[in-house]
Design a protein around this motif. Structure first.
Motif, short mmCIF file in Angstrom:
data_model
loop_
_atom_site.label_atom_id
_atom_site.label_comp_id
_atom_site.label_asym_id
_atom_site.label_seq_id
_atom_site.Cartn_x
_atom_site.Cartn_y
_atom_site.Cartn_z
N THR A 18 28.03 37.90 50.69
CA THR A 18 29.35 38.37 51.09
C THR A 18 30.34 37.25 50.91
OG1 THR A 18 28.77 37.79 53.35
CG2 THR A 18 28.67 40.11 52.80
N GLY A 19 31.54 37.62 50.58
CA GLY A 19 32.61 36.65 50.44
C GLY A 19 33.87 37.25 51.03
N ASN A 20 34.54 36.49 51.86
CA ASN A 20 35.80 36.96 52.45
C ASN A 20 36.91 36.01 52.04
OD1 ASN A 20 35.03 39.29 53.87
ND2 ASN A 20 34.00 38.01 55.37
N ALA A 21 38.03 36.58 51.66
CA ALA A 21 39.20 35.78 51.31
C ALA A 21 38.89 34.73 50.25
CB ALA A 21 39.78 35.12 52.56
N VAL A 22 38.23 35.16 49.18
CA VAL A 22 37.98 34.28 48.03
C VAL A 22 39.23 34.30 47.16
CG1 VAL A 22 36.56 33.91 45.98
CG2 VAL A 22 35.52 34.80 48.08
N THR A 23 39.79 33.13 46.90
CA THR A 23 41.03 33.06 46.10
C THR A 23 40.69 32.92 44.62
OG1 THR A 23 42.18 32.03 47.93
CG2 THR A 23 43.20 31.81 45.77
N VAL A 24 41.29 33.79 43.81
CA VAL A 24 41.17 33.68 42.35
C VAL A 24 42.56 33.30 41.84
CG1 VAL A 24 40.45 34.82 40.22
CG2 VAL A 24 39.43 35.52 42.40
N GLN A 25 42.67 32.07 41.34
CA GLN A 25 43.98 31.56 40.90
C GLN A 25 44.54 32.36 39.73
OE1 GLN A 25 45.54 29.36 42.62
NE2 GLN A 25 43.81 28.72 43.91
N ALA A 26 45.87 32.31 39.59
CA ALA A 26 46.52 32.93 38.44
C ALA A 26 45.94 32.33 37.17
CB ALA A 26 48.02 32.69 38.51
N TYR B 163 46.44 44.64 45.13
CA TYR B 163 46.68 44.11 43.78
C TYR B 163 45.46 44.35 42.92
CZ TYR B 163 50.63 41.72 45.91
OH TYR B 163 51.79 41.45 46.57
N ASP B 164 45.64 44.30 41.60
CA ASP B 164 44.47 44.55 40.76
C ASP B 164 43.90 43.25 40.20
OD1 ASP B 164 46.38 44.00 38.89
OD2 ASP B 164 46.02 45.76 37.66
N ILE B 165 42.63 43.34 39.84
CA ILE B 165 41.91 42.21 39.26
C ILE B 165 41.02 42.81 38.17
CG2 ILE B 165 39.87 42.26 40.77
CD1 ILE B 165 40.38 39.11 41.03
N GLU B 166 40.70 42.00 37.16
CA GLU B 166 39.84 42.52 36.10
C GLU B 166 38.38 42.25 36.47
OE1 GLU B 166 40.74 42.27 31.60
OE2 GLU B 166 39.14 40.81 31.99
N PHE B 167 37.62 43.33 36.53
CA PHE B 167 36.22 43.24 36.94
C PHE B 167 35.33 43.56 35.75
CE2 PHE B 167 32.64 46.02 38.31
CZ PHE B 167 31.89 45.09 39.01
N SER B 168 34.29 42.74 35.56
CA SER B 168 33.30 43.08 34.53
C SER B 168 31.95 42.52 34.96
CB SER B 168 33.70 42.51 33.16
OG SER B 168 33.80 41.11 33.23
N LEU B 169 30.91 42.99 34.28
CA LEU B 169 29.57 42.59 34.67
C LEU B 169 28.69 42.47 33.44
CD1 LEU B 169 27.79 44.00 37.73
CD2 LEU B 169 26.54 43.83 35.62
N SER C 238 38.28 38.45 36.95
CA SER C 238 39.22 37.64 36.19
C SER C 238 40.66 37.95 36.58
CB SER C 238 39.02 37.90 34.69
OG SER C 238 40.08 37.29 33.97
N ASN C 239 41.42 36.89 36.78
CA ASN C 239 42.84 37.03 37.08
C ASN C 239 43.65 36.45 35.92
OD1 ASN C 239 45.00 37.81 38.68
ND2 ASN C 239 45.06 35.89 39.82
N ALA C 240 43.03 36.49 34.72
CA ALA C 240 43.66 35.89 33.54
C ALA C 240 44.97 36.57 33.16
CB ALA C 240 42.68 35.93 32.36
N HIS C 241 45.12 37.84 33.53
CA HIS C 241 46.34 38.57 33.16
C HIS C 241 47.54 38.21 34.04
CE1 HIS C 241 44.29 41.04 36.24
NE2 HIS C 241 45.50 41.38 36.62
N TRP D 160 50.27 35.65 35.62
CA TRP D 160 50.91 34.37 35.30
C TRP D 160 51.12 33.54 36.55
CZ3 TRP D 160 51.77 32.58 30.45
CH2 TRP D 160 51.66 33.51 29.42
N MET D 161 51.52 34.23 37.63
CA MET D 161 51.97 33.51 38.82
C MET D 161 51.07 33.72 40.03
SD MET D 161 55.30 32.61 37.83
CE MET D 161 56.46 32.75 39.16
N SER D 162 50.67 34.95 40.24
CA SER D 162 50.09 35.28 41.54
C SER D 162 48.58 35.14 41.57
CB SER D 162 50.48 36.71 41.93
OG SER D 162 50.12 37.59 40.89
N SER D 163 48.10 34.41 42.59
CA SER D 163 46.65 34.37 42.80
C SER D 163 46.26 35.65 43.55
CB SER D 163 46.28 33.12 43.60
OG SER D 163 46.92 33.15 44.85
#
Length: 141
Positions: free
Chosen positions: A25-33, A59-65, A104-107, A109-112
């Motif tokens: 489990t992970g809570n409040a994991v930050t993925v940088q911009a 917010y959205d994030i890119e998920f893959s596996l 992935s938060n590669a898309h 520019w600014m927001s983590s």
């Protein structure tokens, strides 16, 4: 020995080994911009992987596996990259290897993005093997 009722045809039914189930489990994991968060999971037995996650604030994030089978040199994509704000699902893994979950938060520019997840890997029990083992134990007493 008396045969239990309904013993035939039990093979199709997948039982999970709850004692060996692993949970991450992970809570409040930050993925940088522009960055990503990778979670490699070792799959030591054929298993069912349950995945649940959500991104704070919708917010959205890119998920893959991806999955790399122990018998293959290349890893294959099991879940194509998809932009979502949350996801819940199960994946049936019939072999052993390494599963890698990528957020992935590669898309951005600014927001983590802030992510919470729960992953559960439950080994599938081989009922036939268990019956053999039970028979051996019964015979030994």
């Amino acid at each position: 020995a008396n045969r239990a009722e309904g013993e035939q045809g039990e093979e199709e039914f997948v039982e999970l080994d709850l004692e060996k189930t692993l949970t991450w489990t992970g809570n409040a994991v930050t993925v940088q911009a522009g960055g990503e968060f990778r979670m490699p999971l070792l799959v030591p037995y054929p298993s069912v992987l349950a995945i649940q996650f959500e991104v704070d604030g919708g917010y959205d994030i890119e998920f893959s596996l991806t999955f790399k089978d122990d018998n293959e040199s290349e890893s294959s994509v099991l879940v194509e990259p998809v932009r979502v704000s949350d996801r819940e699902g199960q994946l049936d893994i019939d072999t052993t290897g390494v599963c890698e979950i990528i957020w992935s938060n590669a898309h951005a520019w600014m927001s983590s993005k802030t992510l919470s997840y729960q992953l559960q890997l439950a080994p599938k029990l081989d009922m036939r093997w268990r019956k053999r083992q039970l028979a051996a134990v019964t015979a030994a007493t």
